[in-house]
Design a protein around this motif. Structure first.
Motif, PDB file in Angstrom:
ATOM      1  N   SER A  59      15.556  22.970 -47.781  1.00 57.82           N
ATOM      2  CA  SER A  59      15.659  24.058 -48.508  1.00 57.82           C
ATOM      3  C   SER A  59      16.332  25.310 -47.715  1.00 57.82           C
ATOM      4  O   SER A  59      16.517  25.287 -46.723  1.00 57.82           O
ATOM      5  CB  SER A  59      14.385  24.681 -49.069  1.00 57.82           C
ATOM      6  OG  SER A  59      13.673  25.090 -48.081  1.00 57.82           O
ATOM      7  N   ASP A  60      16.772  26.129 -48.585  1.00 58.74           N
ATOM      8  CA  ASP A  60      17.314  27.602 -47.722  1.00 58.74           C
ATOM      9  C   ASP A  60      16.346  28.193 -46.709  1.00 58.74           C
ATOM     10  O   ASP A  60      16.893  28.511 -45.700  1.00 58.74           O
ATOM     11  CB  ASP A  60      17.575  28.578 -48.700  1.00 58.74           C
ATOM     12  CG  ASP A  60      19.051  28.009 -49.429  1.00 58.74           C
ATOM     13  OD1 ASP A  60      19.620  27.214 -49.187  1.00 58.74           O
ATOM     14  OD2 ASP A  60      19.342  28.634 -50.634  1.00 58.74           O
ATOM     15  N   SER A  61      14.950  28.132 -47.194  1.00 65.52           N
ATOM     16  CA  SER A  61      14.149  28.973 -46.402  1.00 65.52           C
ATOM     17  C   SER A  61      13.963  27.670 -44.959  1.00 65.52           C
ATOM     18  O   SER A  61      13.561  28.255 -44.108  1.00 65.52           O
ATOM     19  CB  SER A  61      12.767  29.070 -46.747  1.00 65.52           C
ATOM     20  OG  SER A  61      12.391  28.026 -47.385  1.00 65.52           O
ATOM     21  N   GLU A  62      13.816  26.552 -45.248  1.00 64.27           N
ATOM     22  CA  GLU A  62      13.671  25.605 -44.098  1.00 64.27           C
ATOM     23  C   GLU A  62      14.903  25.637 -43.222  1.00 64.27           C
ATOM     24  O   GLU A  62      14.889  25.459 -41.885  1.00 64.27           O
ATOM     25  CB  GLU A  62      13.435  24.023 -44.608  1.00 64.27           C
ATOM     26  CG  GLU A  62      12.115  24.046 -45.142  1.00 64.27           C
ATOM     27  CD  GLU A  62      12.078  22.830 -45.758  1.00 64.27           C
ATOM     28  OE1 GLU A  62      10.952  21.922 -45.999  1.00 64.27           O
ATOM     29  OE2 GLU A  62      13.213  22.369 -46.543  1.00 64.27           O
ATOM     30  N   LYS A  63      16.065  25.829 -43.819  1.00 70.79           N
ATOM     31  CA  LYS A  63      17.357  25.905 -42.826  1.00 70.79           C
ATOM     32  C   LYS A  63      17.237  27.130 -42.017  1.00 70.79           C
ATOM     33  O   LYS A  63      17.855  26.918 -40.651  1.00 70.79           O
ATOM     34  CB  LYS A  63      18.439  25.839 -43.829  1.00 70.79           C
ATOM     35  CG  LYS A  63      19.024  24.604 -44.460  1.00 70.79           C
ATOM     36  CD  LYS A  63      20.240  24.685 -45.297  1.00 70.79           C
ATOM     37  CE  LYS A  63      20.395  23.366 -46.300  1.00 70.79           C
ATOM     38  NZ  LYS A  63      21.655  23.665 -46.982  1.00 70.79           N
ATOM     39  N   GLU A  64      16.966  28.225 -42.751  1.00 71.38           N
ATOM     40  CA  GLU A  64      16.794  29.389 -41.953  1.00 71.38           C
ATOM     41  C   GLU A  64      15.877  29.527 -40.763  1.00 71.38           C
ATOM     42  O   GLU A  64      16.061  29.950 -39.534  1.00 71.38           O
ATOM     43  CB  GLU A  64      16.423  30.718 -42.842  1.00 71.38           C
ATOM     44  CG  GLU A  64      16.310  31.969 -42.007  1.00 71.38           C
ATOM     45  CD  GLU A  64      16.034  33.089 -43.243  1.00 71.38           C
ATOM     46  OE1 GLU A  64      16.209  34.225 -42.586  1.00 71.38           O
ATOM     47  OE2 GLU A  64      15.683  32.775 -44.086  1.00 71.38           O
ATOM     48  N   LEU A  65      14.551  28.891 -41.107  1.00 75.01           N
ATOM     49  CA  LEU A  65      13.711  28.818 -39.853  1.00 75.01           C
ATOM     50  C   LEU A  65      14.277  28.043 -38.974  1.00 75.01           C
ATOM     51  O   LEU A  65      14.187  28.173 -37.729  1.00 75.01           O
ATOM     52  CB  LEU A  65      12.270  27.986 -40.657  1.00 75.01           C
ATOM     53  CG  LEU A  65      11.159  27.689 -39.591  1.00 75.01           C
ATOM     54  CD1 LEU A  65      10.834  28.851 -39.263  1.00 75.01           C
ATOM     55  CD2 LEU A  65      10.104  26.997 -40.477  1.00 75.01           C
ATOM     56  N   HIS A  66      14.884  26.689 -39.222  1.00 72.04           N
ATOM     57  CA  HIS A  66      15.507  25.883 -38.381  1.00 72.04           C
ATOM     58  C   HIS A  66      16.358  26.683 -37.200  1.00 72.04           C
ATOM     59  O   HIS A  66      16.479  26.654 -36.057  1.00 72.04           O
ATOM     60  CB  HIS A  66      16.146  24.650 -38.745  1.00 72.04           C
ATOM     61  CG  HIS A  66      16.804  23.763 -37.909  1.00 72.04           C
ATOM     62  ND1 HIS A  66      16.285  23.095 -37.098  1.00 72.04           N
ATOM     63  CD2 HIS A  66      18.321  23.676 -37.549  1.00 72.04           C
ATOM     64  CE1 HIS A  66      17.017  22.436 -36.340  1.00 72.04           C
ATOM     65  NE2 HIS A  66      18.241  22.544 -36.498  1.00 72.04           N
ATOM     66  N   VAL A  67      17.152  27.447 -37.795  1.00 76.41           N
ATOM     67  CA  VAL A  67      18.415  28.272 -37.257  1.00 76.41           C
ATOM     68  C   VAL A  67      17.573  29.176 -36.498  1.00 76.41           C
ATOM     69  O   VAL A  67      17.914  29.615 -34.996  1.00 76.41           O
ATOM     70  CB  VAL A  67      19.181  28.953 -38.356  1.00 76.41           C
ATOM     71  CG1 VAL A  67      20.164  30.124 -37.388  1.00 76.41           C
ATOM     72  CG2 VAL A  67      20.061  28.152 -38.872  1.00 76.41           C
ATOM     73  N   LEU A  68      16.454  30.046 -36.938  1.00 71.21           N
ATOM     74  CA  LEU A  68      15.713  31.011 -35.876  1.00 71.21           C
ATOM     75  C   LEU A  68      14.999  30.290 -34.826  1.00 71.21           C
ATOM     76  O   LEU A  68      14.838  30.943 -33.655  1.00 71.21           O
ATOM     77  CB  LEU A  68      14.732  31.865 -36.870  1.00 71.21           C
ATOM     78  CG  LEU A  68      15.505  32.657 -37.921  1.00 71.21           C
ATOM     79  CD1 LEU A  68      14.368  33.254 -38.994  1.00 71.21           C
ATOM     80  CD2 LEU A  68      16.451  33.569 -37.354  1.00 71.21           C
ATOM     81  N   ARG A  69      14.611  29.026 -35.210  1.00 71.82           N
ATOM     82  CA  ARG A  69      13.665  28.425 -34.011  1.00 71.82           C
ATOM     83  C   ARG A  69      14.752  28.208 -32.857  1.00 71.82           C
ATOM     84  O   ARG A  69      14.368  28.154 -31.469  1.00 71.82           O
ATOM     85  CB  ARG A  69      13.095  27.267 -34.395  1.00 71.82           C
ATOM     86  CG  ARG A  69      11.817  27.606 -35.064  1.00 71.82           C
ATOM     87  CD  ARG A  69      10.968  26.376 -35.708  1.00 71.82           C
ATOM     88  NE  ARG A  69       9.702  26.749 -36.396  1.00 71.82           N
ATOM     89  CZ  ARG A  69       9.146  25.813 -37.071  1.00 71.82           C
ATOM     90  NH1 ARG A  69       9.439  24.678 -37.139  1.00 71.82           N
ATOM     91  NH2 ARG A  69       7.836  26.176 -37.655  1.00 71.82           N
ATOM     92  N   LYS A  70      15.790  27.793 -33.304  1.00 63.08           N
ATOM     93  CA  LYS A  70      16.954  27.149 -32.147  1.00 63.08           C
ATOM     94  C   LYS A  70      17.317  28.526 -31.391  1.00 63.08           C
ATOM     95  O   LYS A  70      17.503  28.374 -30.273  1.00 63.08           O
ATOM     96  CB  LYS A  70      18.142  26.601 -32.868  1.00 63.08           C
ATOM     97  CG  LYS A  70      19.229  25.964 -32.159  1.00 63.08           C
ATOM     98  CD  LYS A  70      20.338  25.608 -32.656  1.00 63.08           C
ATOM     99  CE  LYS A  70      21.455  25.101 -31.794  1.00 63.08           C
ATOM    100  NZ  LYS A  70      22.528  24.478 -32.514  1.00 63.08           N
ATOM    101  N   GLU A  71      17.761  29.710 -32.241  1.00 65.22           N
ATOM    102  CA  GLU A  71      17.954  30.677 -31.660  1.00 65.22           C
ATOM    103  C   GLU A  71      16.917  31.433 -30.847  1.00 65.22           C
ATOM    104  O   GLU A  71      17.212  32.080 -29.455  1.00 65.22           O
ATOM    105  CB  GLU A  71      18.206  31.898 -32.745  1.00 65.22           C
ATOM    106  CG  GLU A  71      18.915  33.072 -32.250  1.00 65.22           C
ATOM    107  CD  GLU A  71      19.204  34.171 -33.330  1.00 65.22           C
ATOM    108  OE1 GLU A  71      19.215  35.374 -33.143  1.00 65.22           O
ATOM    109  OE2 GLU A  71      19.628  33.853 -34.282  1.00 65.22           O
TER     110      GLU A  71
END
Length: 93
Positions: A59-71
């Motif tokens: 989902s969009d929120s899961e994608k955002e969470l993944h990006v934020l964790r990587k960052e």
């Protein structure tokens, strides 16, 4: 590692569901029998399987969470490198 598209995987699953054995399908298409059995399990357990390159659809929120964790991981690494550099330079003074 060879990538197979969704249509190909669904075709193989259809062959298995039509009664052909995993061994026969694997020999006909030069595929690993365990891999095509896994495709069958995935398709039976989740009709939205084979979303692409082995990655589940997010989902969009899961994608955002993944990006934020990587960052966050990258920022922590940069911080640790800078801490070490400060320690090295302060010892030489």
């Amino acid at each position: 590692m060879k990538q197979y598209d969704k249509e190909f995987k669904l075709m193989i699953v259809d062959l298995l569901e039509s009664g052909q054995s995993a061994k026969q399908v694997s020999e006909d298409y030069k595929l690993n029998a365990n891999m095509i059995r896994r495709w069958l399990r995935e398709q039976r357990s989740n009709k939205e399987s084979f979303t692409g390159k082995g990655n589940p659809s997010l989902s969009d929120s899961e994608k955002e969470l993944h990006v934020l964790r990587k960052e966050l991981a990258e920022v922590k690494l940069e911080r640790d490198i800078l801490k070490k550099a400060v320690g090295i330079f302060s010892r030489n003074d």
